[in-house]
Design a protein around this motif. Sequence first.
Motif, PDB file in Angstrom:
ATOM      1  N   TYR A 175      -6.118  -0.071   1.130  1.00 46.74           N
ATOM      2  CA  TYR A 175      -6.443  -0.092  -0.301  1.00 46.74           C
ATOM      3  C   TYR A 175      -7.254  -1.339  -0.650  1.00 46.74           C
ATOM      4  O   TYR A 175      -8.304  -1.262  -1.309  1.00 46.74           O
ATOM      5  N   HIS A 179     -11.293  -1.611  -1.843  1.00 53.53           N
ATOM      6  CA  HIS A 179     -11.593  -2.188  -3.157  1.00 53.53           C
ATOM      7  C   HIS A 179     -12.352  -3.506  -3.061  1.00 53.53           C
ATOM      8  O   HIS A 179     -13.194  -3.790  -3.927  1.00 53.53           O
ATOM      9  N   PHE A 183     -16.015  -1.179  -2.567  1.00 57.55           N
ATOM     10  CA  PHE A 183     -16.218  -0.925  -3.998  1.00 57.55           C
ATOM     11  C   PHE A 183     -16.915  -2.082  -4.716  1.00 57.55           C
ATOM     12  O   PHE A 183     -17.308  -1.943  -5.875  1.00 57.55           O
ATOM     13  N   ARG A 209     -15.575   5.131  -6.604  1.00 55.72           N
ATOM     14  CA  ARG A 209     -14.805   4.240  -7.488  1.00 55.72           C
ATOM     15  C   ARG A 209     -14.171   5.008  -8.638  1.00 55.72           C
ATOM     16  O   ARG A 209     -13.086   4.644  -9.111  1.00 55.72           O
ATOM     17  N   THR A 216      -8.450   5.764  -6.800  1.00 57.07           N
ATOM     18  CA  THR A 216      -8.421   5.432  -8.228  1.00 57.07           C
ATOM     19  C   THR A 216      -6.991   5.172  -8.700  1.00 57.07           C
ATOM     20  O   THR A 216      -6.780   4.787  -9.852  1.00 57.07           O
ATOM     21  N   CYS A 219      -2.390   0.370  -6.405  1.00 56.67           N
ATOM     22  CA  CYS A 219      -2.043   0.139  -5.007  1.00 56.67           C
ATOM     23  C   CYS A 219      -0.669   0.719  -4.683  1.00 56.67           C
ATOM     24  O   CYS A 219      -0.482   1.353  -3.641  1.00 56.67           O
TER      25      CYS A 219
END
Length: 254
Positions: A175, A179, A183, A209, A216, A219
């Motif tokens: 995760y 991110h 992302f 994203r 989305t 976490c």
Amino acid sequence: MAGATLRVAGRRLSQRSGSGVPILLRQMFEPKSCTYTYLLGDRESHEAVLIDPVLETAPRDAQLIKELGLRLLYAVNTHCHADHITGSGLLRSLLPGCQSVISRLSGAQADLHIEDGDSIHFGRFALETRSSPGHTPGCVTFVLNDHSMAFTGDALLIRGCGRTDFQQGCAKTLYHSVHEKIFTLPGDCLIYPAHDYRGLTVSTVEEERTLNPRLTLSCEEFVKVMDNLNLPKPQQIDFAVPANMHCGIQTPPT
């Protein structure tokens, strides 16, 4: 040739200027494991890189490289795969001068080991290595030097992500990898994954994203989803992983 080697000490080579000729990109598919292999080439120097080759389709890839008049510098893996045997070892034999490349954290053997921040150069272009563990500890994402495209391996798939229930995977780590390392790229950066099982070929950072149903989530929610997927193990894992630990420097037996 200048710009054609991956420097281990110092971790960076200066990018050569060019005339603005666009990169050559070919996306190829292996149906048994639904794996995408990517050929990237510089049309001026004819230097090329191949990402995530598969053993069974390595002769196809080598033939295309020859037809296009390219010189393959590197056969690169985004991680140590569990669903197929890499074609990097065979390509070293089919295309002399090609070197195998994989993350040092994968534990797998290769001609060259890369780490976060390293650059792989071919002609006027370079791929930045971004460590993106979670699916496996040695996963990396390769980002083209102008941030127009990223090759995310199994870390980020189109509307999905790689599983985290084997090969020392960790959902929380994955995760944060996605991110923080993927992302954060520009929204229009193209996402090219290592697999797709629905016939999709490309996405963008902004799409994933905002539309990725797993990433989305928060976490905590993501970890719960990943811990309860209950997927069967990959059919080829028992022989693919041991083979991939070595065949970056060996020609696999026929």
